[in-house]
Design a protein around this motif. Structure first.
Motif, PDB file in Angstrom:
ATOM      1  N   ARG A   1      -9.093  -5.523 -11.748  1.00  0.00           N
ATOM      2  CA  ARG A   1      -9.128  -6.255 -10.431  1.00  0.00           C
ATOM      3  C   ARG A   1      -7.921  -6.836 -10.086  1.00  0.00           C
ATOM      4  NH1 ARG A   1     -11.145 -12.572 -11.135  1.00  0.00           N
ATOM      5  NH2 ARG A   1      -8.855 -12.320 -12.121  1.00  0.00           N
ATOM      6  N   ASP A   2      -6.989  -7.484 -10.842  1.00  0.00           N
ATOM      7  CA  ASP A   2      -5.709  -8.137 -10.497  1.00  0.00           C
ATOM      8  C   ASP A   2      -4.844  -7.178  -9.967  1.00  0.00           C
ATOM      9  OD1 ASP A   2      -6.870 -10.334 -11.404  1.00  0.00           O
ATOM     10  OD2 ASP A   2      -5.389 -10.740 -13.208  1.00  0.00           O
ATOM     11  N   HIS A   3      -4.817  -5.752 -10.414  1.00  0.00           N
ATOM     12  CA  HIS A   3      -3.918  -4.729  -9.830  1.00  0.00           C
ATOM     13  C   HIS A   3      -4.338  -4.330  -8.510  1.00  0.00           C
ATOM     14  CE1 HIS A   3      -1.551  -1.223  -9.771  1.00  0.00           C
ATOM     15  NE2 HIS A   3      -2.582  -0.353  -9.400  1.00  0.00           N
ATOM     16  N   LEU A   4      -5.692  -4.399  -8.206  1.00  0.00           N
ATOM     17  CA  LEU A   4      -6.389  -4.077  -6.940  1.00  0.00           C
ATOM     18  C   LEU A   4      -5.733  -5.189  -5.856  1.00  0.00           C
ATOM     19  CD1 LEU A   4      -8.161  -2.488  -5.115  1.00  0.00           C
ATOM     20  CD2 LEU A   4      -9.956  -4.325  -5.696  1.00  0.00           C
TER      21      LEU A   4
ATOM     22  N   MET B   1       0.835  -1.332  -0.002  1.00  0.00           N
ATOM     23  CA  MET B   1      -0.038  -0.060  -0.065  1.00  0.00           C
ATOM     24  C   MET B   1       0.918   1.463   0.030  1.00  0.00           C
ATOM     25  SD  MET B   1      -3.073  -1.284   2.598  1.00  0.00           S
ATOM     26  CE  MET B   1      -3.810  -2.764   2.406  1.00  0.00           C
ATOM     27  N   HIS B   2       1.853   1.197  -0.606  1.00  0.00           N
ATOM     28  CA  HIS B   2       3.098   2.283  -0.587  1.00  0.00           C
ATOM     29  C   HIS B   2       2.367   3.569  -1.236  1.00  0.00           C
ATOM     30  CE1 HIS B   2       6.881   4.175  -0.589  1.00  0.00           C
ATOM     31  NE2 HIS B   2       6.824   4.285  -2.099  1.00  0.00           N
TER      32      HIS B   2
ATOM     33  N   SER C   1      -9.834  -8.306   3.152  1.00  0.00           N
ATOM     34  CA  SER C   1      -9.675  -9.818   3.006  1.00  0.00           C
ATOM     35  C   SER C   1      -9.766  -9.800   1.449  1.00  0.00           C
ATOM     36  CB  SER C   1     -10.789 -10.397   3.567  1.00  0.00           C
ATOM     37  OG  SER C   1     -12.071 -10.009   3.123  1.00  0.00           O
ATOM     38  N   GLN C   2      -9.581 -11.341   0.787  1.00  0.00           N
ATOM     39  CA  GLN C   2      -9.657 -11.254  -0.744  1.00  0.00           C
ATOM     40  C   GLN C   2     -11.393 -11.478  -1.015  1.00  0.00           C
ATOM     41  OE1 GLN C   2      -7.021 -14.072  -2.559  1.00  0.00           O
ATOM     42  NE2 GLN C   2      -6.327 -14.529  -0.472  1.00  0.00           N
ATOM     43  N   GLU C   3     -11.945 -11.652   0.029  1.00  0.00           N
ATOM     44  CA  GLU C   3     -13.380 -11.543  -0.226  1.00  0.00           C
ATOM     45  C   GLU C   3     -14.027 -10.208  -0.410  1.00  0.00           C
ATOM     46  OE1 GLU C   3     -15.161 -14.320  -0.712  1.00  0.00           O
ATOM     47  OE2 GLU C   3     -17.229 -13.485  -1.064  1.00  0.00           O
ATOM     48  N   ILE C   4     -13.480  -9.283   0.515  1.00  0.00           N
ATOM     49  CA  ILE C   4     -13.889  -7.844   0.410  1.00  0.00           C
ATOM     50  C   ILE C   4     -13.346  -7.307  -0.981  1.00  0.00           C
ATOM     51  CG2 ILE C   4     -13.427  -5.638   1.278  1.00  0.00           C
ATOM     52  CD1 ILE C   4     -13.602  -6.643   4.116  1.00  0.00           C
TER      53      ILE C   4
ATOM     54  N   GLY D   1      -1.377  -6.775  -1.448  1.00  0.00           N
ATOM     55  CA  GLY D   1      -0.827  -7.780  -1.198  1.00  0.00           C
ATOM     56  C   GLY D   1      -1.161  -9.335  -1.519  1.00  0.00           C
ATOM     57  N   TYR D   2      -1.987  -9.105  -2.317  1.00  0.00           N
ATOM     58  CA  TYR D   2      -2.338 -10.612  -2.661  1.00  0.00           C
ATOM     59  C   TYR D   2      -2.083 -10.999  -4.073  1.00  0.00           C
ATOM     60  CZ  TYR D   2      -5.452 -10.458   1.515  1.00  0.00           C
ATOM     61  OH  TYR D   2      -5.967 -10.166   2.664  1.00  0.00           O
TER      62      TYR D   2
END
Length: 279
Positions: free
Chosen positions: A81-84, A1-2, A63-66, A89-90
């Motif tokens: 979405r992948d960038h998010l 989250m830099h 979380s990943q669900e959120i 950090g996932y």
């Protein structure tokens, strides 16, 4: 989250959307562009305070669900979405994996389908999105939950899930779910989520075990079904399947059979949906 990248990305995507882009009515004068934070929170089914903390990076660790819910609410593309996920950090989710993210093209279709029930499932038949008529017809499901929201699990473990289907079609529907699950499991390969679902079904249902041991392999396809709703009455539908090339999700559209009274009964269901859904 830099450098608050996660919060900045969420804010930019929120401000780029109009209410009509997500099926909302604008209503009233807006001081800032895009959606309100409260609207994103509503669409993602999270609290406004939590969403505000995400945008401001104040001790919020989603979380990943959120993240999947936010990606769907903000109509993110697969790349966005992948960038998010990476910003949080996932690793990005695998194609077809469970989660509440629905790609924008399919979400647009779901929002546009206002006269027929429609819902979106992942490749394991876990429900990830419903339109209003789907909720009125089947009830509001626990979207994205690996058990309460899984169509196949509920079919074989909860007799109430079969209440709308005429008894003569139960066997064919059950066999279809087992054959479809075998296709998804083979496509996923070594996958803990699919393996656990199959093992649990084998332990929970003799009926599923019988169909599974038949080794049938067939993905869900367009099928005629007869339903009986306690308020709308008998419904004669064609269950059409639309597959997303981006995610592998399937949209099921309950299309009225030509010559039947089902379209008019869907109109009635829409009229009484507020009472049915208790809103």
């Amino acid at each position: 989250m830099h450098h608050n990248d996660l919060g900045g990305f969420l804010r930019a995507r929120r401000e780029a959307l109009r209410p009509s882009d997500v099926g909302l009515i604008a209503g009233g004068r807006r001081r800032t562009p895009g959606l309100r934070r409260s609207e994103v929170a509503l669409l993602a089914t999270i609290s406004v305070d939590y969403y505000e903390r995400l945008e401001q990076s104040r001790n919020a660790h989603p979380s990943q669900e959120i993240l999947a819910s936010l990606a769907g609410a903000l109509r993110l593309s697969v790349d966005e979405r992948d960038h998010l996920y990476r910003l949080a950090g996932y690793a990005p989710p695998l194609a077809g994996g469970a989660g509440r993210y629905v790609d924008p093209a399919m979400m647009f279709l779901l929002d546009a389908l206002t006269t027929v029930p429609a819902q979106v499932m992942d490749d394991l038949s876990t429900l990830v999105a419903q339109n209003r008529l789907s909720q009125a017809l089947f009830g509001t499901w626990a979207l994205g939950d690996t058990r309460a929201g899984n169509v196949t699990w509920r079919w074989f473990t909860d007799p109430a899930s079969r209440a709308l289907n005429v008894a003569e079609e139960h066997e064919a529907i059950g066999r279809g779910y087992a054959a479809d699950l075998r296709v998804a499991a083979a496509r996923r390969g070594s996958d803990a989520v699919a393996d656990r679902l199959i093992d649990d079904l084998l332990h929970a249902s003799e009926e599923f075990t019988r169909y599974w041991n038949e080794m049938a392999v067939k993905p869900l396809s367009s099928t005629r079904k007869r339903l009986v709703h306690p308020h709308a009455g008998p419904l004669d539908v064609q269950c059409d399947i639309v597959v997303s090339a981006a995610t592998g999700h399937r949209m099921v559209v309950f299309r009225p059979q030509p010559g039947s009274s089902t379209a008019e009964r869907f109109d009635f269901l829409e009229v009484i949906s507020e009472r049915i859904l208790d809103i």
